[in-house]
Scaffold this motif. Structure first.
Motif, PDB file in Angstrom:
ATOM      1  N   VAL A  75      -7.731  12.319  14.373  1.00  0.00           N
ATOM      2  CA  VAL A  75      -8.295  11.795  13.311  1.00  0.00           C
ATOM      3  C   VAL A  75      -6.979  10.994  12.615  1.00  0.00           C
ATOM      4  CG1 VAL A  75      -8.680  12.232  10.764  1.00  0.00           C
ATOM      5  CG2 VAL A  75     -10.078  13.460  12.488  1.00  0.00           C
ATOM      6  N   HIS A  76      -5.795  11.702  12.694  1.00  0.00           N
ATOM      7  CA  HIS A  76      -4.523  11.052  12.455  1.00  0.00           C
ATOM      8  C   HIS A  76      -4.462   9.620  13.182  1.00  0.00           C
ATOM      9  CE1 HIS A  76      -2.747  15.054  11.180  1.00  0.00           C
ATOM     10  NE2 HIS A  76      -3.545  14.712  10.545  1.00  0.00           N
ATOM     11  N   SER A 121      -5.938   2.040  11.834  1.00  0.00           N
ATOM     12  CA  SER A 121      -6.668   1.321  10.525  1.00  0.00           C
ATOM     13  C   SER A 121      -5.669   0.348  10.045  1.00  0.00           C
ATOM     14  CB  SER A 121      -7.071   2.338   9.383  1.00  0.00           C
ATOM     15  OG  SER A 121      -6.272   2.832   8.898  1.00  0.00           O
ATOM     16  N   PHE A 122      -4.399   0.182  10.359  1.00  0.00           N
ATOM     17  CA  PHE A 122      -3.486  -0.595  10.020  1.00  0.00           C
ATOM     18  C   PHE A 122      -2.871  -1.378  11.122  1.00  0.00           C
ATOM     19  CE2 PHE A 122      -2.899   2.888   7.145  1.00  0.00           C
ATOM     20  CZ  PHE A 122      -2.695   2.325   5.932  1.00  0.00           C
ATOM     21  N   THR A 132       7.980   1.983   2.301  1.00  0.00           N
ATOM     22  CA  THR A 132       6.493   1.519   2.030  1.00  0.00           C
ATOM     23  C   THR A 132       5.386   1.643   2.839  1.00  0.00           C
ATOM     24  OG1 THR A 132       7.694   0.300   0.064  1.00  0.00           O
ATOM     25  CG2 THR A 132       5.269   0.018   0.523  1.00  0.00           C
ATOM     26  N   ALA A 133       5.523   0.861   3.971  1.00  0.00           N
ATOM     27  CA  ALA A 133       4.473   0.982   4.809  1.00  0.00           C
ATOM     28  C   ALA A 133       4.184   2.478   5.353  1.00  0.00           C
ATOM     29  CB  ALA A 133       4.831   0.045   5.855  1.00  0.00           C
ATOM     30  N   LEU A 134       5.478   3.188   5.696  1.00  0.00           N
ATOM     31  CA  LEU A 134       5.075   4.512   6.187  1.00  0.00           C
ATOM     32  C   LEU A 134       4.444   5.450   5.076  1.00  0.00           C
ATOM     33  CD1 LEU A 134       8.680   5.081   7.603  1.00  0.00           C
ATOM     34  CD2 LEU A 134       6.446   5.093   9.022  1.00  0.00           C
ATOM     35  N   ASN A 135       4.968   5.234   3.901  1.00  0.00           N
ATOM     36  CA  ASN A 135       4.152   6.066   2.910  1.00  0.00           C
ATOM     37  C   ASN A 135       2.670   5.737   2.681  1.00  0.00           C
ATOM     38  OD1 ASN A 135       6.451   7.592   2.110  1.00  0.00           O
ATOM     39  ND2 ASN A 135       6.945   5.981   0.422  1.00  0.00           N
ATOM     40  N   SER A 136       2.441   4.469   2.997  1.00  0.00           N
ATOM     41  CA  SER A 136       1.024   4.130   3.021  1.00  0.00           C
ATOM     42  C   SER A 136       0.290   4.926   4.016  1.00  0.00           C
ATOM     43  CB  SER A 136       0.731   2.530   2.997  1.00  0.00           C
ATOM     44  OG  SER A 136      -0.372   2.026   2.961  1.00  0.00           O
ATOM     45  N   ILE A 137       0.658   4.938   5.355  1.00  0.00           N
ATOM     46  CA  ILE A 137       0.212   5.331   6.270  1.00  0.00           C
ATOM     47  C   ILE A 137      -0.372   6.605   6.271  1.00  0.00           C
ATOM     48  CG2 ILE A 137       0.292   5.491   8.933  1.00  0.00           C
ATOM     49  CD1 ILE A 137       1.790   3.019   9.151  1.00  0.00           C
TER      50      ILE A 137
END
Length: 610
Positions: free
Chosen positions: A48-49, A55-56, A13-18
């Protein structure tokens, strides 16, 4: 080994959000990404990535990955999207989910290495084949008059040369460049624009005196005589030779002297002293003196050409005045003048009462409109600390709050920092624009001092375009504002090729605060890695070795850390050749166990008999 599905689902879930945020950031910065030089298209996107990733709070995800025992991390900055997609593929597999093919074309790590090498080569040129990290050496004035000195620097390991436009002039710069090009056509030359640096103004000339100081032990006993170079004006000591004092004398009588000749004189205190001639070298003489003495232009020299026989009476050449010095102690007050008033130390009466406060001027009087009361102020690379106590139309009153116990020394042309003041200093000075014309014709890259914003970079790009120059840019990050604006500064600068970043640690440490500096230095390295932008580790590298001939333990550790950068810069000093040699050796040894921020694990060389 079993993995908790709940933990794996949290990670997914965290990876998908990032990853979703990564694509959002691409859209957000689309115009900047389209504007960069073609060579930076993939690198700018990775920067940019990285901003999206940061930002997390990545620490939480890192901890979850560690708790599962998965041998993956998010520590690498140079290929963010590939790392994220790779970790997600592993998690998909462990959860028995069907792996969906990625539409995004992601660069592989081989391409990343090619970009990093291309960008570094474009800026620093070919590096010593036995070393990955370039060595950049600040050129002293001696490099203009002594071509052999330049040859020695190149032989010992100098890969590229730095010339500071804040010193000397175009004639000297051209001579330095000619000497470098004559011996190494491919040696990259970088020239610093001085920028809007705030410095102390001129001091009143001090006394015309030479102080001869033999080395003494703690008991005051002489353990080594002072080493003296006697020579006509302009005849310098041979390169790489230690010397304590240079005394200018007339060549007509000096050439009559030989080993065994000696000079008896009375110094400015009427103390009888003796100088012994030890040897001759070219037009000069090496001599020694066991006496502490103050020699002036009026000092009478009784020259004995041979023992107890011929004696001639001579004087010295006219001496240049010493630089006047202000000694400041904690609790003292200093007047900082807006007008160009020559600085002076404090004046006291016979009873020790203060008659006139120490004062010195400032090279950028426009800052007086922005300084506020009770703001901190630093002099001479932070060696003297103070607080602005009073603000007047033509001066500031500074209370000294920190200095050495024996007094902090303040001279002309020393840096002034006001880290909490918004001073309104922007972009290129008129001198910078004039110097840039020379830089554009003769150098490979310009070092952009005191860049604070992308608007500053835009101004530089406009000037370079006017000159129709192909010029590399190295951004000197030396203020709090520059650090905060670094991603935007980089994206704007990447419209040019090549680009680099210099971590100017002297001013940056003062501007950001000592307690913050270590983490800020680390953050700059990571941002540069994300952008595939080569960086320069600068300021006070092996400074004690370059200036005094002996390194400190902390300096060697600092050099070991510096191997993580693409280039290390040395400042000038009497022992600069020795410093280049030492830096070359340490960097070559360190690269056996460290490559950038990646630790390498060669076979240990300890004894097996534990």
């Amino acid at each position: 080994m079993r993995f908790s599905k709940d933990k794996l689902q949290e990670i997914l879930t965290a990876l998908n959000s990032i990853i979703e945020t990564v694509y959002e950031f691409e859209d957000k910065y689309e115009s900047q990404l389209r504007s960069v030089h073609p060579n930076y298209a993939q690198s700018a996107k990775n920067l940019v990535h990285y901003l999206a990733l940061r930002s997390f709070n990545i620490n939480i995800l890192q901890q979850k990955l560690e708790d599962t025992g998965l041998p993956v991390t998010l520590e690498s900055q140079d290929n963010i999207l590939l790392s994220l997609i790779g970790i997600r593929a592993i998690v998909y597999s462990l959860l028995d989910y069907r792996l969906v093919a990625e539409d995004e074309i992601v660069m592989d790590n081989q391409r990343v290495r090619e970009l990093q090498e291309q960008n570094s080569m474009a800026l620093f040129g070919s590096i010593n084949e036995k070393r990955r990290t370039a060595i950049l050496v600040t050129q002293p004035t001696e490099a203009a008059i002594n071509e052999d000195f330049v040859k020695t620097l190149l032989k010992q390991g100098m890969d590229c040369a730095r010339i500071n436009c804040a010193h000397d002039d175009e004639t000297v710069w051209q001579q330095i460049i000619d000497h470098i090009r004559n011996n190494a056509e491919d040696c990259k030359i970088m020239m610093d624009l001085a920028g809007p640096k705030i410095r102390t103004g001129k001091m009143k000339p001090g006394p015309k005196v030479i102080h001869i100081k033999p080395k003494k032990n703690p008991l005051g006993q002489v353990v080594e005589p002072a080493k003296i170079w006697l020579a006509p004006y302009g005849v310098r000591p041979p390169k790489d030779e230690d010397v304590d004092v240079v005394i200018p004398v007339n060549k007509k009588w000096l050439r009559k002297t030989k080993k065994g000749s000696y000079i008896i004189f009375r110094d400015s205190r009427n103390k009888k002293c003796t100088i012994h001639i030890e040897s001759k070298e070219d037009k000069g003489r090496w001599a020694s003196c066991k006496d502490s003495a103050f020699v002036t232009s009026e000092t009478v020299l009784n020259v004995f050409l041979e023992k107890k026989s011929r004696r001639e009476i001579h004087t010295l050449h006219e001496l240049l005045p010493l630089d006047e010095v202000i000694f400041l102690f904690e609790g003292d007050f200093l007047r900082l003048d807006k007008n160009e008033i020559l600085g002076e130390p404090a004046i006291y009466d016979d009873e020790g009462n203060l008659l006139e406060m120490a004062h010195i001027s400032c090279t950028l009087p426009e800052i007086f409109d922005y300084v506020k009361s009770d703001e901190p102020i630093y002099f001479n690379d932070g060696k003297i600390e103070g607080v602005v106590r009073e603000i007047h139309t033509d001066h500031l009153i500074i209370e000294i709050t920190g200095a050495k116990k024996k007094g902090g020394k303040l001279k002309a042309d020393k840096g002034i920092n006001l880290p909490n003041s918004v001073l309104g200093l922007r972009g290129l000075t008129e001198k910078d624009k004039e110097d840039l014309k020379f830089v554009a014709k003769h150098a490979d890259a310009v070092n952009f001092s005191f860049v604070n914003s992308k608007e500053d970079v835009e101004e530089l790009l406009v000037e370079i375009k006017k000159l129709k120059a192909e010029l590399g840019i190295i951004l000197k990050i030396e203020t709090k504002e520059a650090y905060r604006n670094l991603p935007g500064i980089l994206l704007k600068a990447m419209e040019n090729f090549p680009v680099g970043v210099m971590i100017a640690r002297g001013d940056l440490a003062i501007e950001t605060g000592w307690k913050n500096f270590a983490i800020i230095q680390e953050e700059i390295l990571q941002i540069c890695n994300a952008a595939h932008i080569p960086n320069v580790w600068a300021t006070q590298v092996l400074e004690n070795l370059a200036k005094k001939g002996i390194p400190t333990r902390a300096e060697i550790t600092d050099v070991a850390m510096a191997q993580r950068a693409d280039c290390v810069m040395l400042n000038k000093g009497p022992y600069i050749v020795k410093a280049v040699r030492m830096l070359d050796k340490v960097l070559r040894k360190m690269q056996r166990i460290q490559k950038g921020n990646i630790t390498i694990l060669p076979k240990l060389e300890f004894s097996e008999n534990l």
